[in-house]
Design a protein around this motif. Structure first.
Motif, PDB file in Angstrom:
ATOM      1  N   ALA A   1      75.503  28.281 -47.230  1.00 37.50           N
ATOM      2  CA  ALA A   1      76.539  27.658 -48.395  1.00 37.50           C
ATOM      3  C   ALA A   1      76.768  28.652 -48.865  1.00 37.50           C
ATOM      4  O   ALA A   1      77.544  28.589 -49.086  1.00 37.50           O
ATOM      5  CB  ALA A   1      75.759  26.013 -48.589  1.00 37.50           C
ATOM      6  N   LEU A   2      75.850  28.601 -49.431  1.00 36.32           N
ATOM      7  CA  LEU A   2      75.416  30.096 -51.489  1.00 36.32           C
ATOM      8  C   LEU A   2      75.832  30.525 -51.034  1.00 36.32           C
ATOM      9  O   LEU A   2      76.885  31.697 -51.404  1.00 36.32           O
ATOM     10  CB  LEU A   2      74.143  29.949 -51.644  1.00 36.32           C
ATOM     11  N   LEU A   3      76.024  31.634 -49.274  1.00 31.83           N
ATOM     12  CA  LEU A   3      76.311  33.385 -49.471  1.00 31.83           C
ATOM     13  C   LEU A   3      77.729  32.942 -49.002  1.00 31.83           C
ATOM     14  O   LEU A   3      78.864  33.686 -49.208  1.00 31.83           O
ATOM     15  CB  LEU A   3      76.325  33.379 -47.648  1.00 31.83           C
ATOM     16  N   THR A   4      78.345  31.767 -48.650  1.00 32.59           N
ATOM     17  CA  THR A   4      80.091  31.170 -48.277  1.00 32.59           C
ATOM     18  C   THR A   4      80.498  31.368 -49.823  1.00 32.59           C
ATOM     19  O   THR A   4      81.513  31.421 -50.136  1.00 32.59           O
ATOM     20  CB  THR A   4      80.474  30.106 -48.066  1.00 32.59           C
ATOM     21  N   MET A   5      79.695  31.172 -50.743  1.00 30.17           N
ATOM     22  CA  MET A   5      80.060  30.619 -51.481  1.00 30.17           C
ATOM     23  C   MET A   5      80.315  31.901 -52.692  1.00 30.17           C
ATOM     24  O   MET A   5      81.926  32.680 -53.137  1.00 30.17           O
ATOM     25  CB  MET A   5      79.456  28.944 -52.847  1.00 30.17           C
ATOM     26  N   PHE A   6      79.684  32.777 -52.451  1.00 29.72           N
ATOM     27  CA  PHE A   6      79.512  33.679 -52.830  1.00 29.72           C
ATOM     28  C   PHE A   6      80.755  34.799 -52.661  1.00 29.72           C
ATOM     29  O   PHE A   6      81.691  35.518 -53.160  1.00 29.72           O
ATOM     30  CB  PHE A   6      78.030  34.412 -52.943  1.00 29.72           C
ATOM     31  N   GLN A   7      81.096  34.753 -51.098  1.00 27.87           N
ATOM     32  CA  GLN A   7      82.225  35.375 -50.410  1.00 27.87           C
ATOM     33  C   GLN A   7      83.522  34.987 -51.090  1.00 27.87           C
ATOM     34  O   GLN A   7      84.419  35.603 -51.020  1.00 27.87           O
ATOM     35  CB  GLN A   7      82.080  35.467 -49.032  1.00 27.87           C
ATOM     36  N   ALA A   8      83.828  33.941 -51.299  1.00 20.80           N
ATOM     37  CA  ALA A   8      84.500  33.140 -51.653  1.00 20.80           C
ATOM     38  C   ALA A   8      85.061  33.110 -53.162  1.00 20.80           C
ATOM     39  O   ALA A   8      86.715  34.042 -53.599  1.00 20.80           O
ATOM     40  CB  ALA A   8      84.964  31.545 -51.583  1.00 20.80           C
ATOM     41  N   ALA A   9      84.412  33.608 -53.733  1.00 25.30           N
ATOM     42  CA  ALA A   9      84.189  33.500 -55.259  1.00 25.30           C
ATOM     43  C   ALA A   9      84.492  35.543 -54.930  1.00 25.30           C
ATOM     44  O   ALA A   9      85.861  35.860 -56.174  1.00 25.30           O
ATOM     45  CB  ALA A   9      82.842  33.574 -56.434  1.00 25.30           C
ATOM     46  N   SER A  10      83.728  35.883 -54.617  1.00 25.05           N
ATOM     47  CA  SER A  10      84.140  37.353 -54.537  1.00 25.05           C
ATOM     48  C   SER A  10      85.882  38.297 -53.993  1.00 25.05           C
ATOM     49  O   SER A  10      86.431  39.074 -54.311  1.00 25.05           O
ATOM     50  CB  SER A  10      83.769  38.618 -53.260  1.00 25.05           C
ATOM     51  N   GLN A  11      86.133  37.455 -53.083  1.00 26.45           N
ATOM     52  CA  GLN A  11      87.711  37.068 -52.843  1.00 26.45           C
ATOM     53  C   GLN A  11      88.650  36.457 -53.549  1.00 26.45           C
ATOM     54  O   GLN A  11      89.816  36.724 -53.624  1.00 26.45           O
ATOM     55  CB  GLN A  11      88.212  36.728 -50.941  1.00 26.45           C
ATOM     56  N   ARG A  12      88.227  35.647 -54.456  1.00 28.17           N
ATOM     57  CA  ARG A  12      89.163  35.369 -55.884  1.00 28.17           C
ATOM     58  C   ARG A  12      89.088  35.931 -56.524  1.00 28.17           C
ATOM     59  O   ARG A  12      90.142  36.459 -57.827  1.00 28.17           O
ATOM     60  CB  ARG A  12      88.558  34.029 -56.433  1.00 28.17           C
ATOM     61  N   GLY A  13      88.381  37.237 -56.540  1.00 30.50           N
ATOM     62  CA  GLY A  13      88.552  38.620 -57.587  1.00 30.50           C
ATOM     63  C   GLY A  13      87.227  38.674 -58.581  1.00 30.50           C
ATOM     64  O   GLY A  13      87.314  39.304 -59.399  1.00 30.50           O
ATOM     65  N   ALA A  14      86.378  37.667 -58.390  1.00 34.06           N
ATOM     66  CA  ALA A  14      85.905  37.897 -59.071  1.00 34.06           C
ATOM     67  C   ALA A  14      84.724  39.080 -59.597  1.00 34.06           C
ATOM     68  O   ALA A  14      84.246  39.491 -57.731  1.00 34.06           O
ATOM     69  CB  ALA A  14      84.646  36.478 -59.385  1.00 34.06           C
ATOM     70  N   THR A  15      84.041  39.147 -60.196  1.00 36.84           N
ATOM     71  CA  THR A  15      82.795  40.561 -60.298  1.00 36.84           C
ATOM     72  C   THR A  15      81.317  39.644 -60.195  1.00 36.84           C
ATOM     73  O   THR A  15      81.463  38.428 -60.995  1.00 36.84           O
ATOM     74  CB  THR A  15      82.888  41.235 -61.602  1.00 36.84           C
ATOM     75  N   MET A  16      80.330  40.149 -59.434  1.00 48.01           N
ATOM     76  CA  MET A  16      79.580  39.134 -58.755  1.00 48.01           C
ATOM     77  C   MET A  16      78.221  40.692 -59.380  1.00 48.01           C
ATOM     78  O   MET A  16      78.784  41.687 -58.152  1.00 48.01           O
ATOM     79  CB  MET A  16      79.706  39.040 -57.436  1.00 48.01           C
ATOM     80  N   LEU A  17      77.329  40.242 -59.983  1.00 48.59           N
ATOM     81  CA  LEU A  17      75.831  41.307 -59.906  1.00 48.59           C
ATOM     82  C   LEU A  17      74.697  39.710 -59.523  1.00 48.59           C
ATOM     83  O   LEU A  17      74.599  38.839 -60.175  1.00 48.59           O
ATOM     84  CB  LEU A  17      75.571  41.484 -61.456  1.00 48.59           C
ATOM     85  N   ILE A  18      74.168  40.110 -58.422  1.00 50.44           N
ATOM     86  CA  ILE A  18      72.894  39.194 -57.593  1.00 50.44           C
ATOM     87  C   ILE A  18      71.955  40.204 -57.944  1.00 50.44           C
ATOM     88  O   ILE A  18      71.557  41.148 -56.826  1.00 50.44           O
ATOM     89  CB  ILE A  18      73.889  38.838 -56.440  1.00 50.44           C
ATOM     90  N   ALA A  19      70.909  39.878 -58.732  1.00 44.73           N
ATOM     91  CA  ALA A  19      70.025  40.050 -58.476  1.00 44.73           C
ATOM     92  C   ALA A  19      68.747  39.094 -57.683  1.00 44.73           C
ATOM     93  O   ALA A  19      69.313  38.182 -57.531  1.00 44.73           O
ATOM     94  CB  ALA A  19      68.670  40.011 -59.616  1.00 44.73           C
ATOM     95  N   THR A  20      67.650  39.932 -56.741  1.00 40.21           N
ATOM     96  CA  THR A  20      67.648  38.877 -55.228  1.00 40.21           C
ATOM     97  C   THR A  20      66.518  39.621 -55.341  1.00 40.21           C
ATOM     98  O   THR A  20      66.446  41.180 -54.959  1.00 40.21           O
ATOM     99  CB  THR A  20      68.779  38.635 -54.544  1.00 40.21           C
ATOM    100  N   HIS A  21      65.198  39.044 -54.715  1.00 41.58           N
ATOM    101  CA  HIS A  21      64.622  40.049 -53.711  1.00 41.58           C
ATOM    102  C   HIS A  21      65.070  39.434 -51.896  1.00 41.58           C
ATOM    103  O   HIS A  21      64.050  39.478 -50.696  1.00 41.58           O
ATOM    104  CB  HIS A  21      63.346  38.994 -53.964  1.00 41.58           C
TER     105      HIS A  21
END
Length: 225
Positions: free
Chosen positions: A168-188
């Motif tokens: 679900a979170l991956l889908t939300m990230f993708q939708a935000a990116s498609q709307r033009g948001a800039t995304m910086l995600i720190a992750t392991h």
């Protein structure tokens, strides 16, 4: 759309440097992963970009605005790896509070959509401070997405999430990116890294890689020196 840029950004705690002079830019609309071993400086960098931590030297800018300024805060949604909640507010009340704080008046439909998407509809009237680690993370995700943003800063979002929550979170990230948001995600979560176009890697406070994930050994970048 909003870019994120740093210029000779440093952070030290006494004589101990947490972040060496760091200069980079994340273009508007980019989807970028940030990796590194524990203690590499990822959270320090993210907190300075979110305006929660003052640099020792150098600068962070959100578009034309200094990080932490009122103008920058309007643009940034911060999803921490250690979410905090009010002891006396239900999840639904948290959503209303955050939405109205950021000028969202027609927030109910969006809140219901987010709760359904992340799997918390049945917990909307419960107090998030009583939730398990995974449910607290899901609650924090809904709060990060209920408000408008041009830049989303995310620190270890997958920790504690079950598989449906991760998807679900991956889908939300993708939708935000498609709307033009800039995304910086720190992750392991290295499986996520393959989904982005650009990878930044820190080691002992230094930027040691900036490029495409496919062009490097990502596993090696997260190992301590």
């Amino acid at each position: 759309m909003t870019e994120l840029s740093t210029r000779q950004l440093t952070k030290s705690y006494g004589d101990r440097p947490a972040l060496e002079p760091l200069t980079f830019k994340v273009d508007s609309g980019a989807n970028v992963a940030l990796v590194g071993h524990n203690g590499s400086g990822k959270t320090t960098l993210m907190k300075m970009a979110a305006g929660l931590l003052d640099p020792t030297d150098g600068s962070v800018r959100i578009g034309r605005h200094a990080a932490g300024s009122q103008e920058a805060r309007r643009l940034v949604s911060w999803l921490s790896d250690t979410p905090t909640f009010y002891d006396d507010l239900s999840l639904w009340e948290h959503l209303e509070f955050v939405a109205r704080l950021h000028g969202v008046t027609q927030w109910e439909d969006r809140a219901e959509q987010l709760l359904d998407q992340i799997g918390l509809t049945q917990r909307r009237d419960d107090i998030p401070t009583t939730f398990s680690r995974g449910l607290r993370q899901k609650a924090a995700i809904t709060l990060a997405f209920i408000r408008p943003f041009k830049l989303m800063l995310v620190d270890e979002p997958f920790v504690g999430l079950d598989e449906p929550g991760k998807q679900a979170l991956l889908t939300m990230f993708q939708a935000a990116s498609q709307r033009g948001a800039t995304m910086l995600i720190a992750t392991h979560e290295l499986s996520f890294v393959t989904r982005v176009g650009r990878l930044l890697a820190l080691r002992d406070g230094q930027l040691v890689y900036d490029g495409a994930p496919a062009d490097t050994d990502v596993h090696a970048l997260v190992l301590p020196s």
